[in-house]
Scaffold this motif. Structure first.
Motif, PDB file in Angstrom:
ATOM      1  N   CYS A 380       6.293  -0.472   5.348  1.00  8.51           N
ATOM      2  CA  CYS A 380       6.537  -0.378   3.905  1.00  8.51           C
ATOM      3  C   CYS A 380       7.715   0.584   3.764  1.00  8.51           C
ATOM      4  CB  CYS A 380       5.252   0.105   3.237  1.00  8.51           C
ATOM      5  SG  CYS A 380       5.310   0.184   1.458  1.00  8.51           S
ATOM      6  N   THR A 381       7.452   1.889   3.675  1.00  5.15           N
ATOM      7  CA  THR A 381       8.547   2.851   3.733  1.00  5.15           C
ATOM      8  C   THR A 381       9.220   2.737   5.099  1.00  5.15           C
ATOM      9  OG1 THR A 381       7.560   4.401   2.190  1.00  5.15           O
ATOM     10  CG2 THR A 381       9.011   5.339   3.854  1.00  5.15           C
ATOM     11  N   SER A 382      10.562   2.723   5.108  1.00  5.78           N
ATOM     12  CA  SER A 382      11.253   2.732   6.405  1.00  5.78           C
ATOM     13  C   SER A 382      12.279   3.870   6.409  1.00  5.78           C
ATOM     14  CB  SER A 382      11.822   1.357   6.720  1.00  5.78           C
ATOM     15  OG  SER A 382      12.506   0.838   5.607  1.00  5.78           O
ATOM     16  N   GLY A 559       3.969   4.463 -10.346  1.00  9.89           N
ATOM     17  CA  GLY A 559       2.601   4.714  -9.931  1.00  9.89           C
ATOM     18  C   GLY A 559       2.439   4.537  -8.439  1.00  9.89           C
ATOM     19  N   SER A 560       1.654   5.431  -7.839  1.00  8.95           N
ATOM     20  CA  SER A 560       1.358   5.431  -6.411  1.00  8.95           C
ATOM     21  C   SER A 560       2.553   5.897  -5.582  1.00  8.95           C
ATOM     22  CB  SER A 560       0.886   4.050  -5.923  1.00  8.95           C
ATOM     23  OG  SER A 560       0.076   4.219  -4.788  1.00  8.95           O
ATOM     24  N   CYS A 561       3.648   6.269  -6.220  1.00  9.12           N
ATOM     25  CA  CYS A 561       4.837   6.681  -5.460  1.00  9.12           C
ATOM     26  C   CYS A 561       5.202   8.143  -5.665  1.00  9.12           C
ATOM     27  CB  CYS A 561       6.025   5.796  -5.810  1.00  9.12           C
ATOM     28  SG  CYS A 561       5.708   4.094  -5.361  1.00  9.12           S
ATOM     29  N   SER A 620       5.294   7.324   8.584  1.00 14.23           N
ATOM     30  CA  SER A 620       5.171   6.781   7.222  1.00 14.23           C
ATOM     31  C   SER A 620       3.686   6.744   6.891  1.00 14.23           C
ATOM     32  CB  SER A 620       5.729   5.353   7.155  1.00 14.23           C
ATOM     33  OG  SER A 620       4.859   4.472   7.844  1.00 14.23           O
ATOM     34  N   GLY A 621       3.389   6.482   5.623  1.00  8.63           N
ATOM     35  CA  GLY A 621       1.990   6.380   5.241  1.00  8.63           C
ATOM     36  C   GLY A 621       1.281   5.295   6.034  1.00  8.63           C
ATOM     37  N   ALA A 622       1.925   4.139   6.126  1.00  8.71           N
ATOM     38  CA  ALA A 622       1.299   3.027   6.839  1.00  8.71           C
ATOM     39  C   ALA A 622       1.143   3.359   8.321  1.00  8.71           C
ATOM     40  CB  ALA A 622       2.136   1.765   6.665  1.00  8.71           C
ATOM     41  N   ALA A 623       2.117   4.083   8.881  1.00 11.50           N
ATOM     42  CA  ALA A 623       1.993   4.488  10.291  1.00 11.50           C
ATOM     43  C   ALA A 623       0.823   5.458  10.444  1.00 11.50           C
ATOM     44  CB  ALA A 623       3.289   5.131  10.768  1.00 11.50           C
ATOM     45  N   GLY A 624       0.590   6.279   9.414  1.00  5.86           N
ATOM     46  CA  GLY A 624      -0.571   7.173   9.420  1.00  5.86           C
ATOM     47  C   GLY A 624      -1.875   6.391   9.396  1.00  5.86           C
ATOM     48  N   GLU A 625      -1.899   5.340   8.582  1.00  6.12           N
ATOM     49  CA  GLU A 625      -3.122   4.506   8.523  1.00  6.12           C
ATOM     50  C   GLU A 625      -3.435   3.947   9.912  1.00  6.12           C
ATOM     51  OE1 GLU A 625      -2.261   1.371   5.737  1.00  6.12           O
ATOM     52  OE2 GLU A 625      -1.697   2.793   4.192  1.00  6.12           O
ATOM     53  N   TYR A 626      -2.412   3.420  10.528  1.00  6.88           N
ATOM     54  CA  TYR A 626      -2.579   2.806  11.850  1.00  6.88           C
ATOM     55  C   TYR A 626      -3.031   3.860  12.865  1.00  6.88           C
ATOM     56  CZ  TYR A 626      -0.721   1.136  16.354  1.00  6.88           C
ATOM     57  OH  TYR A 626      -0.551   0.810  17.672  1.00  6.88           O
ATOM     58  N   LEU A 729      -9.791   7.825   4.474  1.00  6.99           N
ATOM     59  CA  LEU A 729      -9.373   8.026   3.092  1.00  6.99           C
ATOM     60  C   LEU A 729      -7.844   7.948   3.004  1.00  6.99           C
ATOM     61  CD1 LEU A 729     -11.293  10.113   0.657  1.00  6.99           C
ATOM     62  CD2 LEU A 729      -8.810  10.130   0.483  1.00  6.99           C
ATOM     63  N   ASP A 730      -7.369   6.949   2.287  1.00  5.39           N
ATOM     64  CA  ASP A 730      -5.920   6.793   2.087  1.00  5.39           C
ATOM     65  C   ASP A 730      -5.487   7.890   1.111  1.00  5.39           C
ATOM     66  OD1 ASP A 730      -3.429   6.110   0.949  1.00  5.39           O
ATOM     67  OD2 ASP A 730      -3.726   3.980   1.345  1.00  5.39           O
ATOM     68  N   GLY A 731      -4.744   8.849   1.628  1.00  8.08           N
ATOM     69  CA  GLY A 731      -4.393  10.028   0.829  1.00  8.08           C
ATOM     70  C   GLY A 731      -3.068   9.912   0.115  1.00  8.08           C
ATOM     71  N   LEU A 755       3.825  12.507   2.914  1.00  8.35           N
ATOM     72  CA  LEU A 755       4.592  13.718   2.607  1.00  8.35           C
ATOM     73  C   LEU A 755       5.756  13.380   1.685  1.00  8.35           C
ATOM     74  CD1 LEU A 755       4.783  15.712   5.971  1.00  8.35           C
ATOM     75  CD2 LEU A 755       3.005  15.722   4.234  1.00  8.35           C
ATOM     76  N   HIS A 756       6.204  12.104   1.721  1.00  3.93           N
ATOM     77  CA  HIS A 756       7.307  11.688   0.858  1.00  3.93           C
ATOM     78  C   HIS A 756       6.820  11.408  -0.556  1.00  3.93           C
ATOM     79  CE1 HIS A 756       5.517   8.510   3.192  1.00  3.93           C
ATOM     80  NE2 HIS A 756       6.003   7.568   2.428  1.00  3.93           N
ATOM     81  N   LYS A 757       5.595  11.720  -0.849  1.00  5.80           N
ATOM     82  CA  LYS A 757       5.125  11.621  -2.232  1.00  5.80           C
ATOM     83  C   LYS A 757       4.640  13.005  -2.636  1.00  5.80           C
ATOM     84  CE  LYS A 757       3.871   6.842  -1.684  1.00  5.80           C
ATOM     85  NZ  LYS A 757       2.871   5.812  -1.773  1.00  5.80           N
ATOM     86  N   THR A 758       3.383  13.298  -2.235  1.00  3.80           N
ATOM     87  CA  THR A 758       2.760  14.556  -2.654  1.00  3.80           C
ATOM     88  C   THR A 758       3.576  15.778  -2.263  1.00  3.80           C
ATOM     89  OG1 THR A 758       0.693  13.418  -2.196  1.00  3.80           O
ATOM     90  CG2 THR A 758       0.558  15.774  -2.598  1.00  3.80           C
TER      91      THR A 758
HETATM   92  C1  LIG Z   1      -2.020   3.825  -1.739  1.00  3.92           C
HETATM   93  C2  LIG Z   1      -0.948   3.703  -0.705  1.00  3.92           C
HETATM   94  N1  LIG Z   1      -1.298   3.645   0.604  1.00  3.92           N
HETATM   95  C3  LIG Z   1      -0.372   3.530   1.574  1.00  3.92           C
HETATM   96  C4  LIG Z   1       0.969   3.455   1.280  1.00  3.92           C
HETATM   97  C5  LIG Z   1       1.952   3.241   2.404  1.00  3.92           C
HETATM   98  O1  LIG Z   1       2.836   4.298   2.555  1.00  3.92           O
HETATM   99  P1  LIG Z   1       4.254   4.072   3.238  1.00  3.92           P
HETATM  100  O2  LIG Z   1       5.097   3.342   2.272  1.00  3.92           O
HETATM  101  O3  LIG Z   1       4.763   5.443   3.503  1.00  3.92           O
HETATM  102  O4  LIG Z   1       4.052   3.319   4.491  1.00  3.92           O
HETATM  103  C6  LIG Z   1       1.378   3.525  -0.062  1.00  3.92           C
HETATM  104  C7  LIG Z   1       2.825   3.431  -0.380  1.00  3.92           C
HETATM  105  O5  LIG Z   1       3.271   3.060  -1.386  1.00  3.92           O
HETATM  106  C8  LIG Z   1       0.399   3.659  -1.076  1.00  3.92           C
HETATM  107  O6  LIG Z   1       0.744   3.718  -2.357  1.00  3.92           O
END
Ligand SMILES: Cc1ncc(COP(=O)(O)O)c(C=O)c1O
Length: 1014
Positions: A380-382, A559-561, A620-626, A729-731, A755-758
């Motif tokens: 997602c974020t790159s 929102g969410s960003c 990235s957030g998605a890399a954190g999820e993984y 928990l998706d933070g 970190l690129h949001k909060t």
């Molecule tokens: C709720 C939520 N989870 C995960 C992500 C993924 O984060 P990233 O874009 O850094 O991979 C986002 C990004 O918009 C998000 O809003």
């Protein structure tokens, strides 16, 4: 209008409230007379700093906050927060205070950062392994990297106000396509290692997941191999490592082969001819994936000319500081045949409704939001900002400039070879570009002697083994550097000192095999051949920048960003060489400053989340999820429960959640939401019980993606734990939590943070980002390791990123943000973020339908507005409202996510009441415009919303040409403040379908840009 009245020492909230109602001008005067400084306390002593950061970071001042509270019917912040956040999940008010994280003023932070920067030893690294010292052209450093108009931009989902960065990203794609000689490229991935993992999975998918063996040549970088191991495990791929030129003779291996990865030049600097290998890999029905170096490709036959299917690597040596590992833009290119399977974002050329050419994000249909668990990548974020820097570097130098740089680097490497061979060192790789691997045994007792001499000279070489050392040269090597390197080798064998006067002559023939010498032209496009003076370059950068709306113009309420202030004070240390020039594999004793910052950030993030340990590796957030889900898998495995492979995910979850779960080898089972948007606990219970023997994890976003703190989160976590699962928990929405609740208290076991949001890392037009994970104690042994620099726990999973601490240099931003806000400032930020969103919901109520709120009528830090009624009434879609907001000078909120008919609006704590009101006024005015369409005063198909946005080219036409049923004034200046603050979209609404059907992803060719008379 009520008279303006001031009370000594400030404006009482109730006076302010009366004045506010009468208009914005009064409000502005008040703001000038006294900025209330939302959290300011009187200085505790004469020596107490006055440059306190919370007062600059938080938008609304005390009086404005009191006013917003009064509008919502509260007389205190505490009473409001009690109704917004469920008591069950609240942490005590002293959980995050200045005692836990004591605040530094902006100048105190500056000096602390300087001290820590000085604690990093100023060694120069020639370690190579994918990381080089880069020379950032000053015009790019100052006008892109240090320029908020570039770094605060959002991902260009709204192309009409993003043509500048879209063009720059197309330049990046074109540069990659041209240098690699491939058909199509994307506009960046997170790093070289994860790009290789994406390539591996593409190869696997290309064989319909039937062939499971992926072969990695032993010349591939070790960090790439580490990341491949993690990903192969999750994907069920069998990884085999060896010498690709000999191992592929094995018929059993060939029959199960999906792909082969080679490095060109390899980790030892060797340049091998893989042409025959490519033929035999293709004959086996598998893909050839090549990790390479863009500068080397100015001299080497590009992989696209000898059979590569996918080409990838790190573009950072094109003007991006090494920064202890990043951020850097990985590049990724492939053949036309594979384009629809390519991960990441692709920018395409399309046209607007008037037929004018326009760029846009192409092939969105491949994204995880749409494909969810069927997505094959979670990107997602790159790394958009860094891709823009590399693109600008290419524009600035052009093909000839790049070739000059390559010639110099290669020439110096040849010269070094001649010198060190005269001492008895033997070069093991006779074909090379910039890297030598030297056998030391003919000159020195062992490699430690050479490393000791290098250390004494303040340089780092690549440790190989006791008999070999490696060295990689780069653009930054000047005469002093060169002599220092040569003399380190001289010192190690006690040879006489080399001077510029006595350097030997080199053989002028290049050390590239004749057959592999590049003969094809590259970068013929006009953009790479005209902006070579600084004046031209500066104007090009500013020309593109002027097309893009960013935080320097107005709020970006996505929102969410969480598009909040990215303070200058937290950005400044980032480009200091003390931090920028550190190699990620530099010895630990040279990086004490970085280590301290990393340790403090990990500790603060643990305090904030309530967890035990942290990994800063994911990019990235998605890399954190993984990463987090892979940790959960390893935990189950360690308990002999590797059969646990089900992941429950609410249907409302962000698209990256299911995609990440699949990447970690989990099977996704969706959980329903109720009518009110909350999690369906009954459905969760029944699915958790049904799958209890295989339940691995549950992913939940809190506050939910619908913008509400749900009461049921702790119950949900209990259900999962009772059935043997772990809670992820998706933070991403942590901005609403800090100091009020935390993921551990909610019942989670692991969370990632964006970190690129909060934590205020700017969004960079689509990256960089950082997605560290924090975990409960029982998961800490499994945190990711790294093959070169030890990280993680004692039962660590393999690496999830190329560098041990991910994009380490930008960790400075979050570290500074936390340190400057301090505990109290962090908690106050959360409260104001909640208050601003609720105030906005209050102002917009009666005009728009708020989709969800809690039992007390409160939203969290964002609000979801539903536009479905307008579609029914007048055929107006949510996108029409979004595009019209551009005419008012605002970046539209998040559109069509998490619900297709909705907008998700997040004001953040950093926006002043005046800005929030301006946005609400715009929304309300657009609602009035919509009413004219609903009531039939404006036609349904030709109105100010459907035709939005209105660029200047559409407005500046003659009276005869203006054929719309509203005035040009209404189109461009619907409210008075636009007379002063107008931002012009540069194209009309962009045609998405046309762009996908006619996918063109590179810059116009020379022929296309030729003058018609030419
Ligand atoms: C709720 C939520 N989870 C995960 C992500 C993924 O984060 P990233 O874009 O850094 O991979 C986002 C990004 O918009 C998000 O809003």
């Amino acid at each position: 209008m009520a008279a303006l009245r001031f009370t000594p020492g400030g404006v009482a909230a109730k006076h302010f409230a009366v004045q506010h109602g009468s208009g914005l001008r009064v409000f502005t005067i008040q703001a000038v007379v006294r900025r209330g400084l939302a959290t300011a306390k009187p200085p505790s002593s004469l020596f107490a700093p006055l440059d306190t950061f919370p007062d600059r970071h938080i938008g609304p001042d005390n009086a404005e906050a009191a006013f917003m509270l009064s509008k919502l019917g509260y007389d205190s912040m505490d009473a409001f927060v009690d109704q917004a956040v469920p008591p069950k999940v609240r942490v005590s008010s002293d959980a995050i205070t200045d005692d836990q994280i004591s605040p530094l003023s902006e100048f105190e932070l500056f000096y602390r950062a300087k001290d820590l920067g000085n604690a990093n030893k100023p060694f120069k690294s020639y370690i190579g392994m994918g990381y080089h010292n880069a020379v950032v052209p000053p015009v790019i450093l100052r006008n892109v990297m240090e320029n908020p108009a570039w770094y605060t931009q959002y991902t260009p989902y709204q192309p009409e106000i993003a043509q500048g960065r879209l063009e720059s990203l197309v330049n990046f794609q074109t540069m990659v396509m041209s240098l690699t000689s491939m058909d199509i490229a994307n506009c960046s991935l997170l790093d070289e290692a994860t790009a290789a993992a994406e390539g591996m999975v593409m190869a696997f998918v290309a064989t319909s997941q039937k062939k499971k063996t992926f072969f990695v040549d032993d010349g591939v970088l070790p960090q790439t191999l580490g990341v491949l191991r993690t990903r192969a495990k999750g994907s069920g791929i069998r990884l085999v490592v060896g010498d690709a030129s000999s191992a592929l003779g094995d018929e059993a291996l060939r029959s199960d082969l999906c792909g082969v990865l080679v490095q060109y030049p390899d980790v030892n600097g060797n340049i091998k001819d893989f042409g025959h290998l490519a033929e035999s890999v293709h004959a086996a029905g598998a893909l050839v994936i090549v990790a390479t170096d863009l500068l080397a490709l100015t001299m080497l036959k590009p992989p696209g000319e000898w059979g590569a299917d996918i080409v990838l690597g790190n573009s950072a040596r094109f003007g991006v500081p090494v920064g202890y590992g990043g951020p850097h833009a990985a590049f990724f290119a492939c053949t036309d045949k594979l384009k629809r399977k390519m991960p990441g974002r692709i920018i395409g050329r399309s046209r607007d409704v008037t037929g004018k050419p326009a760029y846009r994000l192409a092939l969105q249909t491949r994204e995880q939001h749409i494909r969810r668990e069927k997505a094959t990548s979670n990107i997602c974020t790159s790394q958009a900002l860094l891709a823009n820097m590399a693109a600008m570097y290419t524009v600035y130098h052009g093909p000839h400039g790049l070739r000059r740089i390559a010639n110099k680097v290669h020439g110096l490497t040849q010269l070094l070879k001649v010198i060190v061979e005269s001492y008895g060192f033997r070069t093991t790789n006779l074909a090379f570009f910039d890297t030598l691997t030297l056998d030391v045994t003919g000159a020195a007792p062992d490699s430690s002697v050479v490393h000791a001499a290098a250390t004494a000279a303040g340089i780092n070489l690549r440790p190989v083994d006791s008999k070999h050392v490696g060295i990689t040269l780069d653009e930054s090597v000047g005469p002093v550097d060169f002599l220092r390197i040569a003399n380190a080798f001289a010192a190690s064998v006690k040879a006489p000192t080399v001077t510029l006067e006595n350097v030997p002559a080199t053989d002028s023939a290049v050390a590239v095999p004749q057959d592999l010498f590049r003969t094809s032209a590259y970068l013929p496009h006009s953009v790479f051949n005209k902006h070579h003076s600084e004046t031209e370059m500066l104007r090009y950068i500013h020309h593109l920048q002027s097309k893009d709306l960013s935080l320097v113009h107005s709020m970006t309420p996505l929102g969410s960003c969480t598009m909040k202030l990215n303070s200058t004070s937290s950005m400044i240390p980032l480009t200091w060489p003390e931090f920028g020039s550190v190699h990620p594999f530099a010895p630990k004793d040279q990086v004490r400053g970085y280590s301290k910052i990393i340790a403090e950030l990990e500790s603060d993030l643990c305090k904030i989340t309530g967890f035990h340990a942290c990994s800063l590796q994911p990019n990235s957030g998605a890399a954190g999820e993984y990463a987090g889900l892979s940790v959960i898998r390893a935990y189950h495995e360690a308990r002999n429960e590797s059969h646990r492979d089900i992941c429950l995910i609410p249907v409302s979850a962000h698209g990256t959640n299911p995609a990440s779960a699949v990447m970690a080898g989990l099977k996704v089972v969706p959980v329903k939401s109720l009518q009110d948007g909350s999690l369906d606990l009954e459905d969760l219970q029944s699915k958790a019980e049904k799958h209890k023997d295989r339940l691995a994890a549950f992913m939940i976003t809190y506050p939910s993606t619908f913008g509400v703190f749900e009461d049921g989160v702790t119950d949900a976590c209990k259900i999962i734990h009772d059935n043997g699962g772990q809670v992820y928990l998706d933070g991403a929405n942590l901005n609403a939590q800090i100091g009020l609740t935390n993921p551990a208290t909610c019942g989670g076991d692991v969370c990632h943070m964006n970190l690129h949001k909060t934590f205020a890392i700017p969004h960079g037009g689509g990256g960089p980002g950082m997605g560290p994970i924090c975990v409960a104690e029982h998961l800490s042994p499994f945190l990711p390791s790294h093959p070169v620099i030890p990280t993680g726990g004692d039962k660590a999973i393999d690496a999830v990123a190329a560098a041990p601490y991910g994009s380490a240099s930008i960790l400075l931003i979050s570290w500074a943000y936390i340190k400057m806000l301090g505990g109290q400032g962090l908690a106050d930020s959360s409260k104001i973020a909640l208050l601003s969103a609720n105030y906005m919901a209050h102002r917009l109520s009666g005009h728009y339908s708020l989709r969800y709120n809690n039992v007390n009528g409160r939203v969290a830090h964002e609000l979801l507005i539903d536009f479905a009624e307008f579609d029914k009434a007048a055929g107006l879609k949510v996108s029409d409202f979004a595009k019209r907001l551009q005419d008012y000078g605002f970046h539209p909120p998040t559109v069509s996510w998490p619900i297709s008919t909705c907008m998700l609006i997040e004001p953040t704590e950093s926006e002043s009441l005046e800005e929030i009101d301006r946005f609400c006024d715009a929304m309300i005015k657009i609602r009035e415009e919509a009413e004219e369409i609903i009531s039939g005063k404006q036609p349904r198909d030709n109105n100010v919303l459907k035709n939005a946005p209105h660029p200047m080219s559409v407005i500046a036409v003659s009276d005869a040409e203006w054929n719309r049923p509203y005035s040009r004034q209404t189109a461009a200046y619907p409210v008075p403040w636009l007379q002063e603050k107008k931002f012009w979209p540069t194209v009309s609404r962009v045609d998405d379908a046309y762009g996908d059907l006619n996918l063109i992803c590179d810059c116009p060719s020379v022929e296309e840009t030729a003058h018609p008379d030419a």
